[in-house]
Design an enzyme around this catalytic site. Structure first.
Site, PDB file in Angstrom:
ATOM      1  N   HIS A  55      49.392  35.951 -25.962  1.00  0.00           N
ATOM      2  CA  HIS A  55      49.980  35.499 -27.226  1.00  0.00           C
ATOM      3  C   HIS A  55      49.263  34.238 -27.686  1.00  0.00           C
ATOM      4  CE1 HIS A  55      53.867  37.780 -26.030  1.00  0.00           C
ATOM      5  NE2 HIS A  55      53.087  38.532 -26.799  1.00  0.00           N
ATOM      6  N   GLU A  60      56.486  32.451 -17.359  1.00  0.00           N
ATOM      7  CA  GLU A  60      56.677  31.645 -18.563  1.00  0.00           C
ATOM      8  C   GLU A  60      56.531  30.175 -18.155  1.00  0.00           C
ATOM      9  OE1 GLU A  60      57.040  32.742 -21.570  1.00  0.00           O
ATOM     10  OE2 GLU A  60      57.653  34.828 -21.366  1.00  0.00           O
TER      11      GLU A  60
END
Length: 476
Positions: free
Chosen positions: A181, A386
């Site tokens: 991303h 994450e």
């Protein structure tokens, strides 16, 4: 007047400039104070219906909040106003704050930088990262190799670096990628910093890191989504851009969410057929050059992978399959145990806490994700991490180095635990690698071989010109 002009030109091409990201605005919506699922869905729909790439909304099950982030304060004011007037959201449920500015260093040059000139603690351009990987392979040819595994829709190279101590024989492979991303800059920066530390640790005889490099072969892809990263990084781009930059859509919208494009339960829950959605899954599984090139590379070594890690942000989570459902995978306890050892190792450095769990259980359903695909093709241990921080994609550069330090210590404890609890995996993978060595032909060109080919071509042209000149002298 010529000398000052040359000096000015040199200063121009070697100067370092700093661009500053726009100050972002962040709003947290406390779901405990709302306690109405239909209202939460209306809030999310309202933000998504704006169809504005400068605003993002996501739900965190762990913090029981909606997180809205934007680089346009006026847009956030509009959203909050509509929440209050149209949906009657209680004022006490909303908290807004500004995020700190983050400097991004851009180095403009006509020459290649040496290893010492690359700032490992900065957010670097895609080109600079690739140059650095090549410089490492030239400086440490016995340990490091780079490969171009494919090209993006905008024809940028997708470059991977391999750390392999060939003297220690056959060993299982570990794949680590970052930057799926575009806006998650901390991810490529941390992968690059880990590369730096693994190589330095090996040569400086850091027992922890030297042991990792001796026992495992690391394949590390800092920027899986080069086009999106370049767009997010550039002055004319959008800092919060998530997708790649493929323009095959039938609308005016651009890009596919690469982490919804992998071929495992593709087009299920958590993806979208809406081409304008930030989680648009693409026209088909592996429709995107980035995911196709990466998956083909991983499949070329199928049966040899020990672990797969995909680094994202944000939230400080260690996630494992499944992502398409809240149901546990058949190896749930094995995944969970290894993830807890990784989290413990991370915490031991700076007391930073990561939450552990399956994607669909503690975060949200996200069909077509990479870690579940890797598990589906036989990678025994597969994770999405994450990275910091807890609430924003815009992370100061001083977080890069400590995060990389924490992750490496986490990996040391992670591999130690698996070696103790699941020793058969290591032995079987070594056998698989050994069996493949005599017959496997590498389909990917190394950067060194590309360089050698270019050098041979240059030598051939030089010899041709030399012969032509000699012929001209003799006969004329």
């Amino acid at each position: 007047m010529r000398l000052p002009l040359y000096i000015l030109l040199y200063l121009l091409v070697t100067s370092v400039t700093y661009s500053v990201t726009k100050r972002l605005e962040l709003t947290l919506v406390d779901l405990k104070k709302i306690n109405d699922e239909s209202l939460v869905k209306k809030m999310m729909y309202m933000v998504h219906s704006l169809d504005n790439p400068k605003v993002d909304i996501r739900r965190s099950k762990r913090t029981h909040s909606l997180i809205i982030e934007t680089e346009d304060p006026r847009l956030l004011s509009l959203i909050i106003h509509r929440f209050k007037t149209e949906l009657n959201i209680p004022p006490g449920a909303l908290t807004t704050r500004q995020l700190p500015e983050v400097k991004v260093k851009n180095t403009y040059r006509l020459h290649k930088r040496s290893l010492g000139e690359f700032d490992i603690t900065a957010y670097n351009s895609h080109e600079s990262v690739n140059d650095y990987l090549d410089e490492l392979s030239i400086s440490y040819p016995d340990l490091v190799t780079t490969k171009i595994i494919g090209y993006t829709h905008q024809n940028r190279p997708i470059k991977i670096l391999i750390i392999n101590n060939k003297k220690s024989g056959a060993k299982p492979k570990v794949f680590i990628d970052g930057g799926q991303h575009a806006r998650e800059w901390i991810s490529p920066a941390v992968v690059t910093h880990m590369i730096h530390q693994l190589i330095n640790g090996y040569y400086k005889e850091d027992d922890r890191l030297r042991s990792l490099v001796t026992k495992y072969e690391f394949h590390m892809l800092p920027i899986l989504n080069p086009d999106g990263y370049v767009y997010s990084y550039s002055d004319h781009g959008i800092r919060l851009w998530r997708k790649n930059m493929n323009n095959v859509t039938t609308t005016n919208c651009t890009g596919v969410d690469l982490n919804r494009n992998w071929d495992f339960h593709w087009a299920g829950r958590g993806g979208s057929r809406d081409e304008c959605s930030i989680v648009y899954q693409g026209q088909s599984a592996f429709s995107e050059k980035e995911t196709k090139a990466t998956s083909d590379y991983i499949l070329s070594y199928q049966g040899q992978w020990h672990s797969y890690f995909s680094f994202h942000s944000f939230g400080q989570l260690i996630l494992f399959p499944y992502s398409h459902t809240a149901a546990p995978n058949p190896d749930y306890e094995k995944h969970r145990s290894a993830a807890k050892s990784l989290a413990a190792g991370i915490k031991s450095v700076n007391n930073r806490r990561y939450t552990v769990g399956a994607v669909g259980m503690i975060l949200y359903e996200a069909s077509g994700s990479s870690e579940s695909w890797a598990y589906s093709i036989g990678v025994p241990y597969s994770y999405t991490l994450e990275l910091p921080d807890l609430f924003t994609f815009v992370v100061p550069t001083d977080v890069i180095e400590p995060t990389a330090n924490e992750l490496l210590q986490g990996l040391v404890e992670y591999f130690q635990l698996i070696e103790e609890e699941d020793p058969k995996v290591y032995k079987q993978l070594v056998a698989n690698v050994t069996e493949s060595l005599p017959t496997r032909e590498d389909n990917y060109q190394t950067s060194d071989s590309l360089y050698s080919s270019e050098r041979r071509n240059s030598q051939s042209i030089f010899l041709l010109l030399l012969l032509t000149t000699m012929w001209s002298i003799i006969y004329y």
